[in-house]
Structure formats: C-alpha cells, structure tokens
Design a protein around this motif. Structure first.
Motif, PDB file in Angstrom:
ATOM      1  N   ARG A 141     -50.522 -54.116  -6.847  1.00  0.00           N
ATOM      2  CA  ARG A 141     -49.060 -54.118  -6.924  1.00  0.00           C
ATOM      3  C   ARG A 141     -48.477 -52.861  -7.555  1.00  0.00           C
ATOM      4  N   TRP A 142     -49.308 -51.991  -8.102  1.00  0.00           N
ATOM      5  CA  TRP A 142     -48.812 -50.785  -8.759  1.00  0.00           C
ATOM      6  C   TRP A 142     -49.147 -49.566  -7.907  1.00  0.00           C
ATOM      7  N   GLN A 143     -48.098 -48.904  -7.455  1.00  0.00           N
ATOM      8  CA  GLN A 143     -48.250 -47.774  -6.545  1.00  0.00           C
ATOM      9  C   GLN A 143     -47.760 -46.489  -7.204  1.00  0.00           C
ATOM     10  N   THR A 144     -48.513 -45.438  -7.027  1.00  0.00           N
ATOM     11  CA  THR A 144     -48.013 -44.129  -7.424  1.00  0.00           C
ATOM     12  C   THR A 144     -47.202 -43.582  -6.260  1.00  0.00           C
ATOM     13  N   ILE A 145     -46.051 -43.043  -6.564  1.00  0.00           N
ATOM     14  CA  ILE A 145     -45.216 -42.411  -5.536  1.00  0.00           C
ATOM     15  C   ILE A 145     -44.986 -40.972  -5.978  1.00  0.00           C
ATOM     16  N   VAL A 146     -45.477 -40.044  -5.179  1.00  0.00           N
ATOM     17  CA  VAL A 146     -45.512 -38.649  -5.610  1.00  0.00           C
ATOM     18  C   VAL A 146     -44.987 -37.724  -4.516  1.00  0.00           C
ATOM     19  N   SER A 147     -44.411 -36.622  -4.955  1.00  0.00           N
ATOM     20  CA  SER A 147     -43.921 -35.627  -4.011  1.00  0.00           C
ATOM     21  C   SER A 147     -44.913 -34.481  -3.829  1.00  0.00           C
ATOM     22  N   GLN A 148     -45.882 -34.355  -4.730  1.00  0.00           N
ATOM     23  CA  GLN A 148     -46.907 -33.319  -4.649  1.00  0.00           C
ATOM     24  C   GLN A 148     -48.268 -33.968  -4.848  1.00  0.00           C
ATOM     25  N   ALA A 149     -49.250 -33.469  -4.115  1.00  0.00           N
ATOM     26  CA  ALA A 149     -50.583 -34.074  -4.165  1.00  0.00           C
ATOM     27  C   ALA A 149     -51.380 -33.601  -5.371  1.00  0.00           C
ATOM     28  N   SER A 150     -52.234 -34.497  -5.829  1.00  0.00           N
ATOM     29  CA  SER A 150     -53.318 -34.150  -6.764  1.00  0.00           C
ATOM     30  C   SER A 150     -52.853 -33.640  -8.121  1.00  0.00           C
ATOM     31  N   LYS A 151     -51.725 -34.112  -8.592  1.00  0.00           N
ATOM     32  CA  LYS A 151     -51.259 -33.680  -9.917  1.00  0.00           C
ATOM     33  C   LYS A 151     -51.743 -34.603 -11.024  1.00  0.00           C
ATOM     34  N   PHE A 152     -52.236 -35.771 -10.664  1.00  0.00           N
ATOM     35  CA  PHE A 152     -52.825 -36.641 -11.672  1.00  0.00           C
ATOM     36  C   PHE A 152     -53.776 -37.630 -11.015  1.00  0.00           C
ATOM     37  N   THR A 153     -54.596 -38.237 -11.843  1.00  0.00           N
ATOM     38  CA  THR A 153     -55.437 -39.344 -11.392  1.00  0.00           C
ATOM     39  C   THR A 153     -54.968 -40.610 -12.093  1.00  0.00           C
ATOM     40  N   ILE A 154     -55.307 -41.727 -11.502  1.00  0.00           N
ATOM     41  CA  ILE A 154     -54.924 -43.011 -12.093  1.00  0.00           C
ATOM     42  C   ILE A 154     -56.096 -43.966 -11.959  1.00  0.00           C
ATOM     43  N   GLN A 155     -56.299 -44.769 -12.992  1.00  0.00           N
ATOM     44  CA  GLN A 155     -57.509 -45.608 -13.013  1.00  0.00           C
ATOM     45  C   GLN A 155     -57.301 -46.773 -13.964  1.00  0.00           C
TER      46      GLN A 155
END
Lengths: 368, 68
Positions: free
Chosen positions: A58-72
């Motif tokens: 249910r938790w989505q990252t929404i980003v305008s640029q790729a690969s700026k962070f990781t999530i775990q």
C-alpha cells in the motif's frame, strides 16, 4: 447487569462502576499496513525508487527522477518504536539538488469507500488526525500533504524532527475540506503523502486547503539532498477527530486481507501465496495447441492487472510440458482465464496437473 | 510500450499487454494501469497491434477513443 453508554464519548460504564474508557472503534485507522508489516512484493528486499515502485504493501514511492533513493522494510535494522516490529526506511543515494518541478514522496492512497463517512467536499466535513512515528538522520521541518485523487485539491502540513536518529511521535490535525472533489467509491479517496524532497512547483504554505497540487511544504527538509540521509517511518494512522489515539492494531490476517484487496502475488513456495501447486492445480487441453485454466483470487476493488513470470509444468501421467508464456483474458475482480494457445502437445479434453517451477510468480494488482 | 493480443475466444482481447512486464491490463475504467495506458499512448507511447506492427499515432489515438 446494566450498562450505561456515555452519549458523547466512546466509553461504557458498567453497573459496578467500572468503565471501559476506550471502546473499540472498528476501522479506526483508515491507513492500511500503517505498521509496515506486510511486504508481499519485496519480502524485505531493498528497492530503488525508479518508476514509482511500491515498497511495503500500500505504500508507493512517487518520483520525478530515477534512482535518488532506495526504500526497504526495516532498512538499517534499527530498533523500531516500542510496540512495533517493522518500519519502512528511505536511504538517499546521492546529494541531489531538487529542481523546481521535482517530487519525491512516499504515498498511500486511501480508497474512497474508506473515507466516505468523512463528508469531505461538503459543509459537514470531519476533522481528521494523522499520527506516526518517524526517525531521520536529518533534523528540521519536514512536509506531508493530503490530496484528492486528481491532485487538484490539497493540504500541505509540516512537522518537526528535533533529534537525529531518534524515533519521534508526531501528530497532525487537519480540519476537513469543505470543497474539492473527494471520491467515496472504489477509486482513490485521499492521498497521504510524505515529502522526501519536493520542488517549489509542488510546495505550498502549511496549514490550509488549496485548489492546487501540493505534495509538500515550503521550506521542508529534502531527504534526497543529503547523500546517505535516512528517513524511517511506521505507525501511520489516519483517524476521525482532533485527537490522536493509540495505534489501531488489527489482526495480521485482517491487515493482510486489506492489502490483498489491492495486490497479491502467488509465488513458488514462498509461504505467502501458494506452494508449487498452482491454484486448483488442474488445466484442460482446449485444443492440441491450447491449454487453459482459471484462477480465482482475493476480491479486488476492480478488475485486476495480471502478470506471469517463470514456468509452469503441465503434467499428465508420464507426460510433462513446460510453459513459460501465458496470457490472461476476461480478468474480473476475483477471477481470470489463463491460457496458452501457442504451444503444441496437448490433447483436447485431457486434464493436466499444473506445477509451478522455481521462481514462478503471478501478480494480481488493482492498486490505486 | 503496449501491445494488443488475441483473446481466448479468437477475437481481440478486451485488454492490453504492457510489454515492460508482460502484464495484461483489462479495459476497466477504475483500473489505474488502464488509466495510465491511455494517458501514455495519447502522449506518444508505442502501441503495437496483435501482429506486432507499430501503430501510427493517429491509429493509436483512434483506438484509445474507441475504448471505455
């Protein structure tokens, strides 16, 4: 025995004078998987935020640029706040200077059915309170924002992290919007968005509703702006009223089913979906080059998107045929026809036992 | 990129394949993948017919306009 139910508060006084001061309120927390315990897609593995992937359910990252962070899930392996066993953690991959039109957010879209009682967009809009535990290597003012599904009505809010690398409990109370369009059906009701770095185009002044697409607050700290910066969060709750109450723990099975309304996956023997026997485990030869089976899954909020990867083995006595390409047809909210009409070797009318081979997976998604 | 495909009944499926992950997206207005598919194709994303031929933007637009 008589009981007295106090009219204006959720408490019960029994005839012996004892009181239950905090009555159970079903579905108090409108956030699903707020304790970040369920991670069907990644099973605790790190995900690079490219293409707006989901992390824990249910938790989505929404980003305008790729690969700026990781999530775990449980990134950094710190001790969660007391009463929790999981959190989700963002780790910045560089010192990225956010551009005017950039956005990096962690989002959960709450289904319209689950906020239908809030009366948002009317004169009777109810106040809500968001509460959560947060921990960051950075200190300062951070931003979050509520928005409707179409991102044209939103409320930026701010909170402060005072001490680095320490869990802090935050609450934000927001008077419900009397304007804007808020779905009360199976589409997105309200987006709850935590800013990790938002450009000025999408930042607003904290504390008021606006007919705009705000994803964060002016002056908020950018997590992606510092290489290696961390942002951990858990215990997210959205409830009706102006007071944050203790986290609404639901049974794990209940929470898992709530997640499965939006996404589920059937992995080879991963223990969360199926073992190596797929579904009913039986397919039928529809023609010499066409084998079919149906799949039933947990009811989704709408017709589901399905994908398949890996290999299924169709066996019939001593005869085995491996197939690694399937199509789905007539997908509904809880059933679909699976078929392969490009592989020869089947006998019309024959039944085949279906066995999933290693690394095989079916994903079923109806995310918001 | 997206691709049409033939459904189990031998006619064009009421769904589209997203070639990135071979996901089958049904033509359901509440499905967010379907909403994204329509937006992306109208914005110029490649759409192939069931034989793998790339549609022109005009053909793609017409197809999108015919959908629910």
């Amino acid at each position: 025995m008589t009981t007295i139910i106090n009219g204006s508060s959720p408490s019960i006084t029994f005839s012996d004078g004892s009181a239950q001061t905090s009555a159970t309120r079903p579905f108090l927390n409108r956030i699903i998987n707020g304790a970040m315990a369920i991670d069907q897609r990644n099973a605790g593995a790190s995900v690079t935020a490219t293409g707006s992937p989901f992390s824990v359910d249910r938790w989505q990252t929404i980003v305008s640029q790729a690969s700026k962070f990781t999530i775990q899930q449980n990134a950094g392996a710190v001790t969660p706040p007391v009463g929790f066993t999981n959190y989700v953690g963002v780790t910045s991959s560089s010192a990225y200077s956010v551009l005017t039109g950039d956005y990096f957010i962690l989002n959960q879209t709450v289904e319209g059915f689950n906020i239908a009682d809030l009366g948002w967009g009317t004169a009777n809009a109810k106040t809500i309170t968001i509460s959560f535990w947060v921990r960051s290597s950075l200190t300062g003012t951070f931003g979050l924002a509520l928005s409707n599904q179409d991102w044209n009505y939103s409320y930026p809010a701010s909170y402060t992290i005072s001490v680095a690398n320490t869990w802090e409990y935050k609450t934000v109370t927001i008077a419900g919007p009397t304007a804007g369009t808020w779905n009360t059906n199976n589409n997105g009701g309200v987006r709850v968005q935590f800013g990790l770095g938002v450009g000025s185009t999408y930042n607003g002044t904290a504390g008021s509703w606006a007919a705009a697409q705000y994803l964060g607050t002016t002056g908020a700290t950018s997590v992606v702006g510092t290489n290696g910066a961390t942002f951990y969060i858990t215990g997210v709750q959205l409830e009706v009223g102006s007071t944050a109450t203790s986290f609404d723990y639901r049974p794990y099975g209940t929470e898992f089913d709530l997640c499965r309304r939006y996404y589920e996956q059937w992995d080879y023997n991963n223990g969360t979906g199926i073992n190596n026997y797929m579904g009913a485990g039986v397919g039928m030869g529809y023609a010499s080059n066409d084998v079919r089976t149906t799949l039933q899954y947990y009811p989704k909020r709408t017709s589901a998107t399905l994908s398949f990867s890996g290999t299924f083995r169709f066996g019939n006595g001593g005869y085995n045929l491996n197939i690694s390409s399937f199509l789905f047809d007539q997908a509904g909210s809880n059933t679909v026809l699976i078929y392969n009409n490009s592989t020869s070797g089947f006998t019309q009318g024959q039944a085949y036992q279906i066995t999933a081979q290693a690394a095989s997976k079916i994903t079923i998604s109806a995310e918001l | 990129m997206y691709k049409q495909y033939i459904g189990a009944d031998g006619t064009l499926a009421r769904a589209i394949v997203r070639l990135l992950d071979n996901a089958c997206i049904p033509f359901a207005s509440d499905n967010t993948d379907y909403q994204t598919f329509k937006k992306e194709v109208l914005a110029g994303a490649e759409l192939q017919d069931a034989d793998g031929n790339v549609m022109t933007q005009e053909q793609a637009n017409q197809f999108i306009a015919s959908l629910p």
